[in-house]
Design a protein around this motif. Structure first.
Motif, PDB file in Angstrom:
ATOM      1  N   GLN A 118       0.821  -1.211   0.000  1.00 49.71           N
ATOM      2  CA  GLN A 118       0.000   0.000   0.000  1.00 49.71           C
ATOM      3  C   GLN A 118       0.857   1.263   0.000  1.00 49.71           C
ATOM      4  OE1 GLN A 118      -2.998  -0.487  -0.588  1.00 49.71           O
ATOM      5  NE2 GLN A 118      -3.576  -2.468   0.271  1.00 49.71           N
ATOM      6  N   SER A 119       2.165   1.109  -0.164  1.00 52.03           N
ATOM      7  CA  SER A 119       3.080   2.247  -0.076  1.00 52.03           C
ATOM      8  C   SER A 119       2.932   3.202  -1.259  1.00 52.03           C
ATOM      9  CB  SER A 119       4.532   1.747  -0.017  1.00 52.03           C
ATOM     10  OG  SER A 119       5.441   2.834  -0.079  1.00 52.03           O
ATOM     11  N   PRO A 120       3.092   4.508  -1.025  1.00 52.76           N
ATOM     12  CA  PRO A 120       3.090   5.480  -2.118  1.00 52.76           C
ATOM     13  C   PRO A 120       4.383   5.428  -2.924  1.00 52.76           C
ATOM     14  CG  PRO A 120       3.522   6.580  -0.030  1.00 52.76           C
ATOM     15  CD  PRO A 120       3.146   5.170   0.293  1.00 52.76           C
ATOM     16  N   ASP A 121       5.399   4.773  -2.383  1.00 51.82           N
ATOM     17  CA  ASP A 121       6.669   4.596  -3.089  1.00 51.82           C
ATOM     18  C   ASP A 121       6.535   3.408  -4.037  1.00 51.82           C
ATOM     19  OD1 ASP A 121       9.395   3.231  -3.469  1.00 51.82           O
ATOM     20  OD2 ASP A 121      10.003   5.111  -2.517  1.00 51.82           O
ATOM     21  N   GLU A 122       6.761   3.638  -5.329  1.00 44.21           N
ATOM     22  CA  GLU A 122       6.535   2.594  -6.333  1.00 44.21           C
ATOM     23  C   GLU A 122       7.329   1.329  -6.063  1.00 44.21           C
ATOM     24  OE1 GLU A 122       6.924   1.866 -11.182  1.00 44.21           O
ATOM     25  OE2 GLU A 122       7.137   3.881 -10.340  1.00 44.21           O
ATOM     26  N   LEU A 123       8.622   1.463  -5.776  1.00 43.84           N
ATOM     27  CA  LEU A 123       9.454   0.277  -5.577  1.00 43.84           C
ATOM     28  C   LEU A 123       9.074  -0.481  -4.307  1.00 43.84           C
ATOM     29  CD1 LEU A 123      12.999   1.443  -6.736  1.00 43.84           C
ATOM     30  CD2 LEU A 123      11.477  -0.194  -7.856  1.00 43.84           C
ATOM     31  N   ILE A 124       8.745   0.251  -3.253  1.00 39.50           N
ATOM     32  CA  ILE A 124       8.314  -0.415  -2.021  1.00 39.50           C
ATOM     33  C   ILE A 124       7.009  -1.172  -2.270  1.00 39.50           C
ATOM     34  CG2 ILE A 124       7.525  -0.087   0.346  1.00 39.50           C
ATOM     35  CD1 ILE A 124      10.490   0.320   0.072  1.00 39.50           C
ATOM     36  N   ALA A 125       6.104  -0.561  -3.039  1.00 40.75           N
ATOM     37  CA  ALA A 125       4.832  -1.232  -3.355  1.00 40.75           C
ATOM     38  C   ALA A 125       5.073  -2.508  -4.147  1.00 40.75           C
ATOM     39  CB  ALA A 125       3.919  -0.282  -4.128  1.00 40.75           C
ATOM     40  N   THR A 126       5.993  -2.478  -5.108  1.00 44.92           N
ATOM     41  CA  THR A 126       6.299  -3.695  -5.873  1.00 44.92           C
ATOM     42  C   THR A 126       6.871  -4.771  -4.961  1.00 44.92           C
ATOM     43  OG1 THR A 126       8.565  -3.048  -6.483  1.00 44.92           O
ATOM     44  CG2 THR A 126       6.801  -2.329  -7.934  1.00 44.92           C
ATOM     45  N   CYS A 127       7.642  -4.342  -3.991  1.00 52.99           N
ATOM     46  CA  CYS A 127       8.211  -5.287  -3.027  1.00 52.99           C
ATOM     47  C   CYS A 127       7.093  -5.951  -2.233  1.00 52.99           C
ATOM     48  CB  CYS A 127       9.167  -4.544  -2.093  1.00 52.99           C
ATOM     49  SG  CYS A 127      10.204  -5.615  -1.087  1.00 52.99           S
ATOM     50  N   GLY A 128       6.067  -5.166  -1.885  1.00 54.03           N
ATOM     51  CA  GLY A 128       4.950  -5.718  -1.129  1.00 54.03           C
ATOM     52  C   GLY A 128       4.147  -6.743  -1.898  1.00 54.03           C
ATOM     53  N   TRP A 129       3.784  -6.414  -3.144  1.00 52.98           N
ATOM     54  CA  TRP A 129       3.031  -7.363  -3.970  1.00 52.98           C
ATOM     55  C   TRP A 129       3.849  -8.626  -4.222  1.00 52.98           C
ATOM     56  CZ3 TRP A 129      -1.986  -7.177  -4.706  1.00 52.98           C
ATOM     57  CH2 TRP A 129      -2.653  -5.945  -4.604  1.00 52.98           C
ATOM     58  N   SER A 130       5.138  -8.466  -4.453  1.00 46.24           N
ATOM     59  CA  SER A 130       5.999  -9.627  -4.714  1.00 46.24           C
ATOM     60  C   SER A 130       6.174 -10.476  -3.462  1.00 46.24           C
ATOM     61  CB  SER A 130       7.363  -9.170  -5.233  1.00 46.24           C
ATOM     62  OG  SER A 130       7.249  -8.540  -6.483  1.00 46.24           O
ATOM     63  N   THR A 131       6.288  -9.813  -2.314  1.00 44.20           N
ATOM     64  CA  THR A 131       6.425 -10.554  -1.058  1.00 44.20           C
ATOM     65  C   THR A 131       5.187 -11.399  -0.795  1.00 44.20           C
ATOM     66  OG1 THR A 131       7.891  -8.886  -0.072  1.00 44.20           O
ATOM     67  CG2 THR A 131       6.727 -10.351   1.441  1.00 44.20           C
ATOM     68  N   TYR A 132       4.018 -10.802  -0.978  1.00 40.44           N
ATOM     69  CA  TYR A 132       2.775 -11.551  -0.719  1.00 40.44           C
ATOM     70  C   TYR A 132       2.631 -12.703  -1.722  1.00 40.44           C
ATOM     71  CZ  TYR A 132      -1.632 -11.946   1.810  1.00 40.44           C
ATOM     72  OH  TYR A 132      -2.636 -12.380   2.641  1.00 40.44           O
ATOM     73  N   ALA A 133       2.954 -12.432  -2.984  1.00 35.52           N
ATOM     74  CA  ALA A 133       2.871 -13.491  -3.993  1.00 35.52           C
ATOM     75  C   ALA A 133       3.809 -14.643  -3.649  1.00 35.52           C
ATOM     76  CB  ALA A 133       3.201 -12.931  -5.372  1.00 35.52           C
ATOM     77  N   ASN A 134       5.031 -14.322  -3.260  1.00 36.66           N
ATOM     78  CA  ASN A 134       5.991 -15.359  -2.892  1.00 36.66           C
ATOM     79  C   ASN A 134       5.510 -16.149  -1.676  1.00 36.66           C
ATOM     80  OD1 ASN A 134       8.234 -15.287  -4.741  1.00 36.66           O
ATOM     81  ND2 ASN A 134       8.770 -13.290  -3.918  1.00 36.66           N
ATOM     82  N   TYR A 135       4.933 -15.445  -0.722  1.00 33.12           N
ATOM     83  CA  TYR A 135       4.408 -16.097   0.481  1.00 33.12           C
ATOM     84  C   TYR A 135       3.327 -17.116   0.111  1.00 33.12           C
ATOM     85  CZ  TYR A 135       2.055 -16.610   5.003  1.00 33.12           C
ATOM     86  OH  TYR A 135       1.493 -17.117   6.146  1.00 33.12           O
ATOM     87  N   ILE A 136       2.452 -16.738  -0.800  1.00 32.67           N
ATOM     88  CA  ILE A 136       1.392 -17.650  -1.260  1.00 32.67           C
ATOM     89  C   ILE A 136       1.990 -18.901  -1.910  1.00 32.67           C
ATOM     90  CG2 ILE A 136      -0.446 -17.925  -2.987  1.00 32.67           C
ATOM     91  CD1 ILE A 136      -1.133 -14.945  -2.461  1.00 32.67           C
ATOM     92  N   SER A 137       3.062 -18.715  -2.648  1.00 30.80           N
ATOM     93  CA  SER A 137       3.642 -19.825  -3.412  1.00 30.80           C
ATOM     94  C   SER A 137       4.291 -20.896  -2.547  1.00 30.80           C
ATOM     95  CB  SER A 137       4.670 -19.293  -4.419  1.00 30.80           C
ATOM     96  OG  SER A 137       5.867 -18.888  -3.773  1.00 30.80           O
ATOM     97  N   ILE A 138       4.616 -20.563  -1.289  1.00 36.42           N
ATOM     98  CA  ILE A 138       5.304 -21.533  -0.418  1.00 36.42           C
ATOM     99  C   ILE A 138       4.482 -21.927   0.810  1.00 36.42           C
ATOM    100  CG2 ILE A 138       7.605 -20.770  -1.127  1.00 36.42           C
ATOM    101  CD1 ILE A 138       7.766 -19.189   1.522  1.00 36.42           C
ATOM    102  N   THR A 139       3.326 -21.315   1.000  1.00 33.92           N
ATOM    103  CA  THR A 139       2.537 -21.532   2.219  1.00 33.92           C
ATOM    104  C   THR A 139       1.334 -22.428   1.950  1.00 33.92           C
ATOM    105  OG1 THR A 139       3.179 -19.333   3.014  1.00 33.92           O
ATOM    106  CG2 THR A 139       1.288 -20.378   4.079  1.00 33.92           C
ATOM    107  N   PRO A 140       1.110 -23.454   2.767  1.00 28.96           N
ATOM    108  CA  PRO A 140      -0.055 -24.331   2.585  1.00 28.96           C
ATOM    109  C   PRO A 140      -1.342 -23.512   2.539  1.00 28.96           C
ATOM    110  CG  PRO A 140       1.438 -25.256   4.218  1.00 28.96           C
ATOM    111  CD  PRO A 140       1.936 -23.871   3.923  1.00 28.96           C
ATOM    112  N   ASP A 141      -2.279 -23.915   1.692  1.00 27.94           N
ATOM    113  CA  ASP A 141      -3.519 -23.168   1.525  1.00 27.94           C
ATOM    114  C   ASP A 141      -4.279 -22.972   2.834  1.00 27.94           C
ATOM    115  OD1 ASP A 141      -3.108 -22.846  -1.185  1.00 27.94           O
ATOM    116  OD2 ASP A 141      -4.286 -24.604  -1.747  1.00 27.94           O
ATOM    117  N   GLU A 142      -4.225 -23.969   3.698  1.00 21.94           N
ATOM    118  CA  GLU A 142      -4.987 -23.875   4.949  1.00 21.94           C
ATOM    119  C   GLU A 142      -4.425 -22.809   5.900  1.00 21.94           C
ATOM    120  OE1 GLU A 142      -2.208 -27.518   5.314  1.00 21.94           O
ATOM    121  OE2 GLU A 142      -3.513 -26.584   3.799  1.00 21.94           O
ATOM    122  N   LYS A 143      -3.221 -22.346   5.635  1.00 23.88           N
ATOM    123  CA  LYS A 143      -2.610 -21.308   6.469  1.00 23.88           C
ATOM    124  C   LYS A 143      -2.725 -19.913   5.845  1.00 23.88           C
ATOM    125  CE  LYS A 143       0.728 -24.287   8.825  1.00 23.88           C
ATOM    126  NZ  LYS A 143       2.165 -24.487   9.190  1.00 23.88           N
TER     127      LYS A 143
END
Length: 235
Positions: A118-143
């Protein structure tokens, strides 16, 4: 291995051709231009020394910073250290890959992802979306927080085409990741992918292309891999 020895090794592994490629993508001098495959050759010498790894990142040299991301144990990273890494990641290779990958495997993954995207800084925002996407890719669905991810899909659906350049790219990747790695939200991600269609991103003087989310998700489905998690998102 000392910091000076690592930097000397990086200098030997660098090439002008790789430097030119990285410069077109947004890297800044000084750096050597080391391919990721060659960086991985040094990981075994660096990962045993956490202090050295942090020093490499603090150097500001892209090659050293990327090597630090490959070498650090994410579980040892504090929220403050990750905030510092994100603050000093000055181009997308570092924000969307190095910092996001390490953050996603840390204990602060969700807290930082929610804040950053949700950051107004473009690069920080990209880091956030990428972090969440990566988290989804390695975390069991039930969690996973499926309600929150659904809300983020809705945010992408309604705002992506008006977003900042690299944020559009990482939002598109987020949709693909949900469709590919989160089985309960496959249909929801597919619907969003179909609705947003082609996402236009200025990739500069590079050969990079923005994947069509609907086609990418369909490809994963045709391979029977929907919901298959990754062991690590650090690469």
């Amino acid at each position: 291995m000392t910091f000076e020895e690592v930097m000397n090794n990086l200098a030997e592994l660098g090439s002008e051709q790789t430097k030119k490629t990285f410069l077109r993508h947004g890297a800044q001098e000084p750096f050597f231009g080391v391919k990721v495959g060659d960086l991985k050759k040094l990981v075994k010498f660096v990962k045993k020394d956490r202090a050295l790894t942090l020093t490499l990142y603090d150097s500001g040299n892209t090659d050293a910073m990327y090597l630090a991301g490959l070498s650090i144990d994410p579980k040892t990273m504090t929220k403050e250290e990750l905030q510092n890494w994100a603050k000093h990641a000055y181009w997308y290779m570092l924000t969307e890959y190095t910092v996001a990958g390490v953050a996603a495997e840390s204990s602060s993954a969700l807290e930082l992802a929610r804040e950053w995207l949700q950051s107004p800084d473009e690069l920080i925002a990209t880091c956030g979306w990428s972090t969440y996407a990566n988290y989804i890719s390695i975390t069991p669905d039930e969690k996973l927080d499926l309600q929150e991810i659904t809300q983020l899909l809705e945010q992408v659906r309604t705002t992506i085409h008006a977003e900042r350049n690299r944020v559009r790219y990482t939002m598109n990747t987020f949709v693909i990741t949900v469709g590919a790695y989160c089985f309960p939200l496959f249909e929801a991600a597919t619907e969003v992918a179909n609705e947003i269609g082609k996402v236009h991103v200025d990739v500069g003087q590079t050969a990079c292309k923005v994947p069509l989310a609907s086609e990418y998700i369909h490809k994963i489905e045709s391979m029977g891999r929907v919901g298959t998690k990754k062991k690590t998102c650090i690469c």
